[in-house]
Design an enzyme around this catalytic site. Structure first.
Site, PDB file in Angstrom:
ATOM      1  N   GLU A 433       0.842  -1.179   0.000  1.00 32.52           N
ATOM      2  CA  GLU A 433       0.000   0.000   0.000  1.00 32.52           C
ATOM      3  C   GLU A 433       0.884   1.239   0.000  1.00 32.52           C
ATOM      4  OE1 GLU A 433      -3.262  -0.288  -0.185  1.00 32.52           O
ATOM      5  OE2 GLU A 433      -3.653   1.872  -0.114  1.00 32.52           O
ATOM      6  N   ASP A 506       0.994  -0.938   6.656  1.00 33.86           N
ATOM      7  CA  ASP A 506       1.552  -0.387   7.892  1.00 33.86           C
ATOM      8  C   ASP A 506       0.995  -1.096   9.122  1.00 33.86           C
ATOM      9  OD1 ASP A 506       2.865   1.393   6.354  1.00 33.86           O
ATOM     10  OD2 ASP A 506       1.507   3.083   6.740  1.00 33.86           O
ATOM     11  N   ASP A 508      -0.412  -0.027  11.635  1.00 28.52           N
ATOM     12  CA  ASP A 508      -1.259   0.901  12.391  1.00 28.52           C
ATOM     13  C   ASP A 508      -2.724   0.713  11.999  1.00 28.52           C
ATOM     14  OD1 ASP A 508      -1.470   1.926   9.899  1.00 28.52           O
ATOM     15  OD2 ASP A 508      -0.536   3.864  10.330  1.00 28.52           O
ATOM     16  N   ASP A 510      -4.744   2.406  10.003  1.00 29.77           N
ATOM     17  CA  ASP A 510      -5.025   2.454   8.571  1.00 29.77           C
ATOM     18  C   ASP A 510      -4.586   1.161   7.908  1.00 29.77           C
ATOM     19  OD1 ASP A 510      -6.123   4.910   8.724  1.00 29.77           O
ATOM     20  OD2 ASP A 510      -4.318   5.997   8.077  1.00 29.77           O
TER      21      ASP A 510
END
Ligand code: 0RA
Length: 641
Positions: A433, A506, A508, A510
């Site tokens: 991504e 990631d 996290d 998101d």
């Protein structure tokens, strides 16, 4: 079933030596899946005791030392002497392969575990095991080490007077066999919840003494409650239909068949099937019988209510029309000796005799239901008619799309940095991504066998999107073309270009959203890729710690705390990676891409199903649950997948 059991009815086969030599043969694997399978083998015996009508309570405790205890209030494993063996039945059951797995004449054993191997296999693979039996107001105990009894079965003085009957088993999985001995509360909880749905008489309690978590399950509504749970965030059509019957049959002796069915306003189907409480992810003869009955019964009803003069009306619905928005649980139970499992993962019911029996029971049940409940019946038929119209329109659109060569003629996407090997068994593709992370990944990879596909931008909400729109969305189009095997009806497994597809996002919130989206996409449209074990997610580190010239990557906050604890007095710096893009090519290779040092998580259907549920809640048509979820999680901003 009513026959009295005693030790003479248990057939004895062989010792446990082969089990420790080839554990995988008996419990599938020695990873986390195999570990949880051990627990299931034990409580399945208790579930059997409930299905036979002698128990209604099971308590599972995850102990602080890593062992587990399973207690039931059944009759207690027989402890009397086995004629001809000079040993207690309990000892034979616990130390001989297959003993207790199959009973002699009259024993109708239902669950018998995924491979039907029983307690002795778990005993063989445990460094320690103890069985306590409460019978005749007495307490009997035997302990084992790696499957070998430490002493004969003994009657012991109980702490408190024994007023009940039952069996309590404690086992410690052997760390010589299982690299990780860590029973996961959430995994066990999910399994037990499912058992409770499938066995409505049962009360189940789970206690985790390591974390002081606990939960209890009892669902009087059985699989009807299960279907209601599946639809808890959906808009339903009609109501949940429940069908149940028991048949006698020369092939399978006696068979219990039940189904709960409900439509919702989604495009997808969610049907779960079980044989003797074991999930059959690949379906099989019971599911085929169910589908045939559903199609026939709804079409029969449609013919009855349709106005014969109206030529424009659709006169027959296809199986496909009836799948859209269908949620159902189909559960059959019959003598485990007649159960044949087949398919890739042995999660498909063979036993062909079951198909017409299920078809008969479901057809009769649905016919009666439609006759007696014209209003909800009408809602279901109207929905299916709408689906049929939409399908005809979409098919036309799709044909145009495919004819235009949208998928075939185009060649590989420009953004794809392909690998050199053309052997799908060696090749892997990282779906990354974001462009900056894509850049690092392209530099850091081993181009001989690693391809990089950077994707960017909003992901199409596949929840409500039809196949033709998905094919047209850039993001998924590139992914589908890169994988090379097409999609939907056109999916051709032989054309897969990479047998490892690794989603890299990631670490996290998101990133976890993005993973959820991809998992949902694969779950709904490329499920075979998951079923074949080709889908993975990458596990990037959260932190980099530097002490002098040494460095260490930390993958969780727990690891960070541990690391900090180890370094009192020493100087160190901890850097937090905000995203993959912050890592340079070398760091990304070392931590996340190099097969020798990285961790990847293989996605199974359960993971994807869970992602799909989360996704439905976040993106689906019902607003309130989403709002509740976001409010409840705002503080933690963390969605588990
Ligand atoms: C064989 C015969 C009988 C009970 C059981 C097995 C039994 C096994 C397990 C394993 C876990 N819990 C269990 N509860 C019962 C029947 C003995 C009788 O006739 O009383």
């Amino acid at each position: 079933m009513s026959q009295k059991y005693d030790a003479s009815q248990i057939q004895v086969l062989e010792g446990l030596e082969p089990v420790r030599k080839r554990p995988g043969m008996y419990i599938g694997s020695t990873d986390q899946k195999g570990l949880h399978h051990m627990l299931r083998e034990i409580y399945d015996n208790s579930v059997d005791e409930c299905l036979a009508g002698f128990a209604d309570y099971i308590e599972v405790t995850l102990n602080e030392d890593g062992s587990a205890t399973i207690e039931d209030n059944g009759r207690g494993i027989p402890v009397d002497m086995m004629p001809g063996y000079g040993k207690s039945a309990l000892e034979i059951i616990m130390t001989k392969l297959h003993a207790g797995g199959k009973f002699g004449g009259g024993g109708y054993k239902v669950s018998g575990g995924l491979h039907g191997v029983g307690s002795s296999v778990v005993n063989a693979l445990s460094s320690y095991m103890k069985v306590e039996v409460m019978r005749d107001k007495k307490l009997y105990v035997q302990e084992y080490s790696q499957g070998k009894p430490k002493a004969d079965v003994k009657q012991v003085k109980p702490d408190e007077p024994i007023t009940k009957t039952g069996t309590r088993t404690t086992f410690m999985p052997d760390n010589k066999i299982f690299p990780i001995v860590d029973l996961n509360y959430q995994t066990v909880k999910k399994q037990l919840r499912q058992i409770a749905f499938l066995t409505p008489k049962l009360y189940i309690k789970l206690v985790d003494n390591r974390t002081n978590e606990q939960c209890s399950f009892h669902f009087e509504g059985g699989i009807k409650s299960y279907v209601n749970r599946i639809n808890r965030h959906k808009k339903i059509i009609g109501e949940t239909i429940y069908i149940h019957n028991e048949l006698r049959n020369v092939f399978v002796d006696q068979i219990d068949i039940e189904a709960a069915i409900c439509y919702n306003d989604d495009f997808n189907e969610n049907v779960e099937s079980f044989v003797n409480n074991i999930p059959t992810h690949e379906g099989g003869s019971h599911l085929t019988g169910f589908r045939t009955a559903l199609t026939r019964s709804i079409n029969d009803y449609l013919k009855k209510i349709v106005n014969g003069n109206d030529k424009n009306k659709i006169s027959s619905l296809s199986g496909e029309d009836l799948r859209e928005g269908l949620t159902a649980v189909v559960s059959v139970k019959f003598d485990a000796n007649f159960v044949q499992f087949e398919g890739q993962t042995k999660e498909k019911l063979g036993t062909p005799e079951v198909r017409p029996l299920v078809e008969q029971v479901i057809k009769e049940g649905l016919d009666t239901y439609f006759e007696e409940n014209p209003n909800p019946a009408r809602e279901v038929v109207d929905k299916a008619l709408l689906t049929a119209q939409a399908r005809i329109a979409a098919k036309k659109a799709r044909e145009t799309v495919i004819r235009k060569g949208l998928l075939e003629g185009l060649g590989l996407p420009g953004k794809l940095a392909d690998c050199q090997t053309k052997d799908p068994n060696e090749a892997e593709i990282f779906v990354v991504e974001g462009d900056s992370a894509g850049g690092s990944a392209k530099q850091g990879r081993d181009r001989r066998f690693q391809a990089i596909l950077p994707l960017f931008g909003k992901v199409l909400n596949t929840e409500r999107a039809r196949l033709d729109r998905i094919i047209n969305s850039d993001k998924f189009k590139h992914l589908i073309i890169a994988i090379g095997a097409g999609i939907g009806d056109e999916f051709t497994p032989d054309k897969i270009r990479y047998k490892k597809i690794i989603i890299m996002a990631d670490a996290d919130v998101d990133g976890s959203h993005i993973k959820t989206l991809y998992l949902t996409f694969f779950f709904r449209h490329l499920r075979q890729i998951i079923e074949n074990g080709f889908l993975y997610v990458a596990v990037p580190p959260l932190y980099k710690a530097v002490i002098g010239k040494d460095k260490k990557y930390l993958f969780t906050d727990t690891e960070k705390i541990q690391f900090e604890g180890e370094n009192q007095g020493k100087k160190y710096i901890i850097q937090r990676f905000k995203g993959l893009g912050e890592m340079n090519a070398e760091e990304l290779w070392e931590t996340t891409m190099n097969p020798k040092t990285r961790t990847t998580l293989k996605i199974n259907i359960d993971d994807a199903e869970e992602a799909d549920e989360t996704f439905t809640m976040l993106m689906g048509s019902e607003v309130p649950p989403r709002k509740r979820f976001i409010q409840a999680n705002a503080k933690y901003a963390n969605i588990d997948i």
